[in-house]
Design a protein around this motif. Sequence first.
Motif, PDB file in Angstrom:
ATOM      1  N   ASN A   2       1.019  -1.214   0.119  1.00  0.00           N
ATOM      2  CA  ASN A   2      -0.087  -0.028  -0.052  1.00  0.00           C
ATOM      3  C   ASN A   2       0.818   1.198   0.011  1.00  0.00           C
ATOM      4  N   LYS A   3       0.445   2.034  -0.705  1.00  0.00           N
ATOM      5  CA  LYS A   3       1.029   3.501  -0.577  1.00  0.00           C
ATOM      6  C   LYS A   3       0.646   4.422   0.508  1.00  0.00           C
ATOM      7  N   VAL A   4       1.391   5.457   1.197  1.00  0.00           N
ATOM      8  CA  VAL A   4       1.003   6.070   2.040  1.00  0.00           C
ATOM      9  C   VAL A   4       0.819   7.275   1.623  1.00  0.00           C
ATOM     10  N   THR A   5      -0.636   7.688   1.988  1.00  0.00           N
ATOM     11  CA  THR A   5      -1.086   8.938   1.570  1.00  0.00           C
ATOM     12  C   THR A   5      -0.518  10.396   2.243  1.00  0.00           C
ATOM     13  N   LEU A   6      -0.471  11.524   1.583  1.00  0.00           N
ATOM     14  CA  LEU A   6      -0.274  12.463   2.066  1.00  0.00           C
ATOM     15  C   LEU A   6      -0.767  12.668   3.644  1.00  0.00           C
ATOM     16  N   LYS A   7      -1.935  12.696   3.682  1.00  0.00           N
ATOM     17  CA  LYS A   7      -2.811  12.677   4.807  1.00  0.00           C
ATOM     18  C   LYS A   7      -2.220  11.660   6.010  1.00  0.00           C
ATOM     19  N   GLU A   8      -1.933  10.563   5.527  1.00  0.00           N
ATOM     20  CA  GLU A   8      -1.451   9.731   6.586  1.00  0.00           C
ATOM     21  C   GLU A   8       0.079   9.977   6.955  1.00  0.00           C
ATOM     22  N   LEU A   9       0.697  10.499   6.192  1.00  0.00           N
ATOM     23  CA  LEU A   9       2.182  11.025   6.423  1.00  0.00           C
ATOM     24  C   LEU A   9       1.995  12.032   7.301  1.00  0.00           C
ATOM     25  N   PHE A  10       0.927  13.055   6.945  1.00  0.00           N
ATOM     26  CA  PHE A  10       0.933  14.461   7.862  1.00  0.00           C
ATOM     27  C   PHE A  10       0.353  13.910   9.066  1.00  0.00           C
ATOM     28  N   LEU A  11      -0.307  12.985   9.287  1.00  0.00           N
ATOM     29  CA  LEU A  11      -0.842  12.660  10.526  1.00  0.00           C
ATOM     30  C   LEU A  11       0.307  11.881  11.520  1.00  0.00           C
TER      31      LEU A  11
END
Length: 173
Positions: A2-11
């Motif tokens: 799975n790719k990490v989304t920008l939102k998940e990375l920010f969180l």
Amino acid sequence: MNKVTLKELFLAVCIISSLSACYTSKIYVVRHAERQDDSADTPLSEVGHQRAKALSDSLYTKGIDSIFVTKYQRTKHTAQPLAERLGKKSEIYDVKQTGSIVERLSKIKGKNVLVVGHSDTVLEIVKGLGTKPSIAKIEHNDYDNLFLVTVNKGLFGKKVTLKENTYGQKTLP
């Protein structure tokens, strides 16, 4: 994978940042050990040297990072056994500027420290850190108080607590 989304990375970055702002500091505050006499810069008595060793024994395993003393022999000698065991140098603070040492201690984050003061400054320091000791005054012949101020900074604020203990031989009334 799975790719990490920008939102998940920010969180994740926000969580890590929040956790890194959390800390616990322990500040041990004591009066110097028994004096040899009532002169201005008296060394410790033999009983005072025994108490200084008892302080070292009490705090040796507590992870003390810094030790603060005043310019007087009695505070330096009280801290000396612990400082030597830990391989640390004591830092001198101005006994007449308790506000300055309180401010300095308030900026310490995630460290454990020992402060050796005098009968007329110990309670002022402990109160300045945001606690309320149960005693109003340290008497002239009272040397066995050990105040532990714990500062917990968490995600939901800061909590300061005080534990009042004694160490070494009980001082005589």
